[in-house]
Design a protein around this motif. Structure first.
Motif, PDB file in Angstrom:
ATOM      1  N   ASN A   1      49.284  35.752  35.152  1.00 33.34           N
ATOM      2  CA  ASN A   1      48.267  36.793  34.952  1.00 33.34           C
ATOM      3  C   ASN A   1      48.486  37.523  33.633  1.00 33.34           C
ATOM      4  O   ASN A   1      47.534  37.830  32.913  1.00 33.34           O
ATOM      5  CB  ASN A   1      48.297  37.815  36.100  1.00 33.34           C
TER       6      ASN A   1
ATOM      7  N   ASP B   1      52.925  43.495  30.427  1.00 32.99           N
ATOM      8  CA  ASP B   1      52.314  42.798  29.293  1.00 32.99           C
ATOM      9  C   ASP B   1      51.624  43.799  28.382  1.00 32.99           C
ATOM     10  O   ASP B   1      51.400  44.951  28.767  1.00 32.99           O
ATOM     11  CB  ASP B   1      51.302  41.743  29.802  1.00 32.99           C
TER      12      ASP B   1
ATOM     13  N   VAL C   1      42.575  44.441  42.903  1.00 33.25           N
ATOM     14  CA  VAL C   1      43.221  43.232  42.384  1.00 33.25           C
ATOM     15  C   VAL C   1      44.044  42.476  43.440  1.00 33.25           C
ATOM     16  O   VAL C   1      44.251  41.277  43.309  1.00 33.25           O
ATOM     17  CB  VAL C   1      44.091  43.523  41.125  1.00 33.25           C
TER      18      VAL C   1
ATOM     19  N   PHE D   1      39.597  38.003  44.893  1.00 33.83           N
ATOM     20  CA  PHE D   1      39.052  38.879  43.840  1.00 33.83           C
ATOM     21  C   PHE D   1      39.541  38.351  42.492  1.00 33.83           C
ATOM     22  O   PHE D   1      40.744  38.245  42.248  1.00 33.83           O
ATOM     23  CB  PHE D   1      39.493  40.343  44.018  1.00 33.83           C
ATOM     24  N   THR D   2      38.617  38.004  41.638  1.00 36.29           N
ATOM     25  CA  THR D   2      39.009  37.534  40.302  1.00 36.29           C
ATOM     26  C   THR D   2      37.986  37.978  39.274  1.00 36.29           C
ATOM     27  O   THR D   2      36.805  38.120  39.584  1.00 36.29           O
ATOM     28  CB  THR D   2      39.155  35.991  40.274  1.00 36.29           C
ATOM     29  N   THR D   3      38.473  38.230  38.056  1.00 33.08           N
ATOM     30  CA  THR D   3      37.537  38.542  36.970  1.00 33.08           C
ATOM     31  C   THR D   3      37.527  37.375  35.980  1.00 33.08           C
ATOM     32  O   THR D   3      36.890  37.454  34.941  1.00 33.08           O
ATOM     33  CB  THR D   3      37.969  39.827  36.228  1.00 33.08           C
ATOM     34  N   LYS D   4      38.303  36.325  36.342  1.00 31.95           N
ATOM     35  CA  LYS D   4      38.409  35.185  35.414  1.00 31.95           C
ATOM     36  C   LYS D   4      37.211  34.258  35.580  1.00 31.95           C
ATOM     37  O   LYS D   4      36.594  34.223  36.655  1.00 31.95           O
ATOM     38  CB  LYS D   4      39.722  34.446  35.663  1.00 31.95           C
TER      39      LYS D   4
ATOM     40  N   THR E   1      41.475  31.798  40.909  1.00 28.97           N
ATOM     41  CA  THR E   1      41.148  31.609  42.333  1.00 28.97           C
ATOM     42  C   THR E   1      41.055  32.962  43.040  1.00 28.97           C
ATOM     43  O   THR E   1      40.548  33.057  44.139  1.00 28.97           O
ATOM     44  CB  THR E   1      42.232  30.783  43.039  1.00 28.97           C
ATOM     45  N   GLY E   2      41.611  33.987  42.418  1.00 30.58           N
ATOM     46  CA  GLY E   2      41.626  35.308  43.060  1.00 30.58           C
ATOM     47  C   GLY E   2      42.644  35.386  44.189  1.00 30.58           C
ATOM     48  O   GLY E   2      42.599  36.306  45.013  1.00 30.58           O
TER      49      GLY E   2
ATOM     50  N   LEU F   1      47.502  37.347  43.290  1.00 30.32           N
ATOM     51  CA  LEU F   1      48.117  38.633  43.642  1.00 30.32           C
ATOM     52  C   LEU F   1      48.181  38.847  45.146  1.00 30.32           C
ATOM     53  O   LEU F   1      49.152  39.409  45.647  1.00 30.32           O
ATOM     54  CB  LEU F   1      47.366  39.793  42.969  1.00 30.32           C
TER      55      LEU F   1
END
Ligand code: ADP
Length: 406
Positions: free
Chosen positions: A303, A335, A348, A353-356, A362-363, A366
């Protein structure tokens, strides 16, 4: 009361300007008499006559000591207790006061029968006691109210704390019920998908080996093989998520887990222009599963990599901490990437849940990591400032001597 004039009283009363100073005792509702300079009665009011049985004419001129044996008229005021002669009866016990009328030689005698005086005294004592009782009650009431206010303050603080705990528990409950439902769903999905995937992968790899790179179908079969590889990655995630692998716990050195993970990650991070700082302090052992903990490290670092597409700095540190005397291990992955906007930071850890972009995320990273850390009786916390990067803190209890007798 008008005084009947006679002898010395007449002389006294005739003195110039005297009448104005002699008090009118006829209207007073208590036994009173006027005494002349020589100690003789000059007059008495109705109450005095009815108490003593002597009429006013009988009293006039009578020496005071005939009626009140202890009383001595004189200058100024005097008071005392004495027997009072009663006509045709036994003497009465009275309290008396003798006060000199201002500017005259005449004194005013007031008597109060002792029984009445005692009654008054008793009433006064009772009233005083009642007053003291009320004062004590008010004091007690005041203390009670103060205690109630303090108790109320404390209860309010406790209530706020309980409410906070309740809200946290509710969030955890929602999270864990989602995880349980998804765990069950994932287990059956993993079972159904794994076999066809193995077939697809085997066949596409076989086909690619037999095809020429330049052939028209080579590119298309490569796409199928890549898609199958991505799906296998998801299935692998789901397998952990559904806990289809048995969890075996043993004493683990978290620093070794991090180092093992970086054997795989190092090259990858370098190729993404990411500088890595490993700051691993000596930490106690934890009771854990090294494979699953390694997966947490890989998920967090992956991530972090995705949050720094142009490169950046990744810091992974470990240190020992104590809370209420209990040792914990804190693993931090920080990071210098995009950070997490405030409105999504609370989501998150939600499964899926993903913003990618589609195909990349895949969400599940985490939520799986959180599940693993909770299996280790630990917690994950996130701090992030949009535009400045994020830090994920994994806190796991150290294996204390008590829980590891061997
Ligand atoms: P995925 O990585 O597949 O999207 P995760 O559960 O691992 O799933 O992450 C969920 C979301 O949390 C990510 O899509 C991203 O929006 C956000 N996130 C996680 N880690 C970071 C990070 N280090 N920096 C910025 N955003 C992050």
């Amino acid at each position: 009361m008008r005084l009947t004039r006679n002898s010395r009283a007449e002389e006294a009363i005739d003195a110039p300007g005297l009448m104005a100073s002699i008090p009118d005792i006829s209207l007073v509702g208590a036994p009173m008499a006027l005494i002349g300079e020589g100690g003789e009665f000059l007059g008495a009011n109705r109450d005095f006559s009815s108490l003593t049985g002597f009429t006013e004419p009988e009293l006039k001129g009578m020496p005071l000591c005939m009626l009140l044996e202890n009383a001595q008229p004189g200058k100024g005021a005097s008071r005392g207790k004495s027997a009072l002669t009663i006509k045709n009866g036994p003497a009465a016990h009275v309290s008396y006061t003798i006060t000199q009328a201002p500017g005259t030689e005449i004194s005013v005698l007031t008597v109060i029968p002792r029984t009445e005086a005692r009654k008054l005294e008793e009433e006064l004592t009772a009233k005083r006691e009642e007053l003291e009782k009320r004062e004590k009650y008010i004091e007690c009431f005041r203390e009670g109210v103060l205690k109630m206010i303090t108790d109320l303050d404390r209860s309010e603080t406790e209530l706020k704390g309980t409410l906070r705990n309740l809200q946290e528990t509710q969030v955890q409950l929602v999270q864990s019920s989602k995880m349980t439902a998804l765990g069950e769903l994932s287990a059956s999905l993993v079972h159904e998908i794994s076999q066809p995937l193995t077939v697809i992968r085997g066949l596409t790899h076989g086909m690619l080996r037999t095809m020429k790179d330049s052939s028209e179908w080579h590119g298309k079969v490569r796409l199928i093989a890549d898609a199958a590889a991505r799906m296998e990655k998801i299935v692998k995630h789901l397998r952990t998520f559904s806990r289809s692998e048995p969890l075996v716990l043993s004493p683990v050195d978290i620093n070794s887990v991090v180092k093992d993970a970086f054997l795989i990650l190092n090259e990858h991070l370098l190729s993404h222009s990411i500088e890595t700082i490993l700051d691993l302090a000596p930490v106690p052992l934890a009771l854990g599963n090294p494979n699953r903990l390694e997966q947490v490290v890989i998920n967090l670092v992956t991530n972090a990599r995705d949050a720094m597409p142009q490169g950046g700095v990744l810091t992974v540190s470990t240190k020992e901490e104590k809370t209420n005397g209990n040792p914990f291990i804190r693993l931090m992955v920080r990071d210098s990437g995009s950070g997490i906007p405030d409105d999504i930071v609370g989501k998150v850890f939600d499964p899926f849940f993903t913003t990618k972009e589609s195909g990349k995320g895949t969400g599940l990273g985490l939520s799986i990591s959180l599940g693993i850390v909770r299996e280790h009786k630990g917690e994950i916390r996130v701090e992030s400032v949009k535009g400045f990067g994020s830090a994920f803190h994994v806190i796991i209890p150290a294996l204390s001597a008590a829980s590891n007798p061997g």
